[in-house]
Write an enzyme that holds these catalytic residues in place. Structure first.
Site, PDB file in Angstrom:
ATOM      1  N   GLY A 103      -2.792   0.622   2.876  1.00  0.00           N
ATOM      2  CA  GLY A 103      -2.426  -0.621   3.233  1.00  0.00           C
ATOM      3  C   GLY A 103      -2.178  -0.441   4.878  1.00  0.00           C
ATOM      4  N   ASP A 119       6.804  -6.974   0.276  1.00  0.00           N
ATOM      5  CA  ASP A 119       6.874  -8.160  -0.739  1.00  0.00           C
ATOM      6  C   ASP A 119       8.253  -8.084  -1.425  1.00  0.00           C
ATOM      7  OD1 ASP A 119       6.013 -10.197  -2.393  1.00  0.00           O
ATOM      8  OD2 ASP A 119       4.455  -9.398  -3.252  1.00  0.00           O
ATOM      9  N   PHE A 138      -1.028 -14.912  -1.124  1.00  0.00           N
ATOM     10  CA  PHE A 138      -1.369 -13.564  -1.068  1.00  0.00           C
ATOM     11  C   PHE A 138      -2.274 -13.598   0.106  1.00  0.00           C
ATOM     12  CE2 PHE A 138      -4.236 -10.212  -2.424  1.00  0.00           C
ATOM     13  CZ  PHE A 138      -3.210  -9.048  -3.044  1.00  0.00           C
TER      14      PHE A 138
HETATM   15  P1  IMP Z   1       6.473  -4.601  -3.003  1.00  0.00           P
HETATM   16  O1  IMP Z   1       6.922  -3.101  -3.897  1.00  0.00           O
HETATM   17  O2  IMP Z   1       6.444  -5.624  -3.879  1.00  0.00           O
HETATM   18  O3  IMP Z   1       7.038  -4.667  -1.697  1.00  0.00           O
HETATM   19  O4  IMP Z   1       5.043  -4.517  -2.818  1.00  0.00           O
HETATM   20  C1  IMP Z   1       4.484  -3.605  -1.719  1.00  0.00           C
HETATM   21  C2  IMP Z   1       2.997  -3.251  -1.966  1.00  0.00           C
HETATM   22  O5  IMP Z   1       1.945  -4.452  -2.617  1.00  0.00           O
HETATM   23  C3  IMP Z   1       2.181  -3.463  -0.475  1.00  0.00           C
HETATM   24  O6  IMP Z   1       2.244  -2.478   0.172  1.00  0.00           O
HETATM   25  C4  IMP Z   1       0.666  -4.168  -0.684  1.00  0.00           C
HETATM   26  O7  IMP Z   1       0.053  -2.809  -0.821  1.00  0.00           O
HETATM   27  C5  IMP Z   1       1.098  -4.935  -1.902  1.00  0.00           C
HETATM   28  N1  IMP Z   1       1.179  -6.288  -1.647  1.00  0.00           N
HETATM   29  C6  IMP Z   1       2.085  -7.030  -1.706  1.00  0.00           C
HETATM   30  N2  IMP Z   1       1.686  -8.436  -1.363  1.00  0.00           N
HETATM   31  C7  IMP Z   1       0.636  -8.315  -1.205  1.00  0.00           C
HETATM   32  C8  IMP Z   1      -0.148  -9.424  -0.336  1.00  0.00           C
HETATM   33  O8  IMP Z   1       0.118 -10.554  -0.078  1.00  0.00           O
HETATM   34  N3  IMP Z   1      -1.643  -8.930   0.072  1.00  0.00           N
HETATM   35  C9  IMP Z   1      -1.967  -7.818  -0.168  1.00  0.00           C
HETATM   36  N4  IMP Z   1      -1.062  -6.895  -0.746  1.00  0.00           N
HETATM   37  C10 IMP Z   1       0.160  -7.006  -1.141  1.00  0.00           C
END
Ligand code: IMP
Ligand code: MG
Length: 175
Positions: A45, A105, A148
């Site tokens: 990403g 996120d 998203f």
């Molecule tokens: P976290 O562990 O919930 O902070 O999620 C992190 C990972 O989830 C990010 O590095 C993204 O790869 C994916 N992610 C979270 N939200 C989104 C979104 O809105 N769009 C695309 N990928 C997301």
């Protein structure tokens, strides 16, 4: 058929991204002057952001890449587990680590990763940008609403990473 047709609205334009990256690069260059900076990109990403950010950093630095997966979740949510799929090539001892992430996120991924990297005797570890985990970025690009989003490296089902802006995906695409 254009990828743009799947986007509800643009949240962060190419111009806004460019300006923010320049600002972050300048700030990082000031903060890490005389240090031992290594930019750690979390694939896939952050690849677009990394490529832009490293060129906005004007002090010497090295780069490295890591692949982690949070498994058990669906395509649009994260589970609580983080697994290292590809580790860093370099030794972090004595380095000043700056983690380059695409989106924070829930914060679960980073909250698991930061302690793992801290065990490797680096000089320091910082991370860029509904946090379940109590984690704040040290450098933040943009805040996005709880929708998203795709583009500028962010995917849905491995697609849309190559959009040059960040946009909200039409819910009917993943419904
Ligand atoms: P976290 O562990 O919930 O902070 O999620 C992190 C990972 O989830 C990010 O590095 C993204 O790869 C994916 N992610 C979270 N939200 C989104 C979104 O809105 N769009 C695309 N990928 C997301
Ligand atoms: Mg993803």
């Amino acid at each position: 058929m254009s990828m743009n047709d799947d986007i509800k609205n643009i949240l962060v334009s190419e111009e806004a991204l460019k300006a923010k990256v320049a600002e972050l690069g300048a700030q990082i260059s000031r903060d890490y002057e005389g240090r031992n900076l290594v930019l750690v990109s979390i694939l896939k990403g952050s690849v677009v952001f990394m490529a832009d950010l490293m060129r906005a950093v004007t002090i010497p630095c090295s780069i490295d890449f890591m692949v982690v997966s949070s498994y058990g979740g669906s395509n649009t949510t994260t589970s609580g587990l983080v697994k290292i799929i590809k580790d860093l090539d370099s030794d972090l001892s004595g380095k000043d680590v700056l983690i380059v992430e695409d989106i924070l996120d829930t914060g679960v991924t980073l909250s698991k990763l930061v302690p793992m990297l801290k065990m490797r005797n680096p000089n320091s570890v910082k991370k860029p940008s509904r946090r379940k985990a109590d984690i704040q970025p040290d450098y933040e690009g943009f805040q996005v609403p709880d929708e998203f989003v795709v583009g500028y490296g962010l995917d849905y089902d491995e697609k849309y990473r190559n959009l040059p802006y960040v946009g909200v995906l039409k819910p009917e695409i993943y419904a």
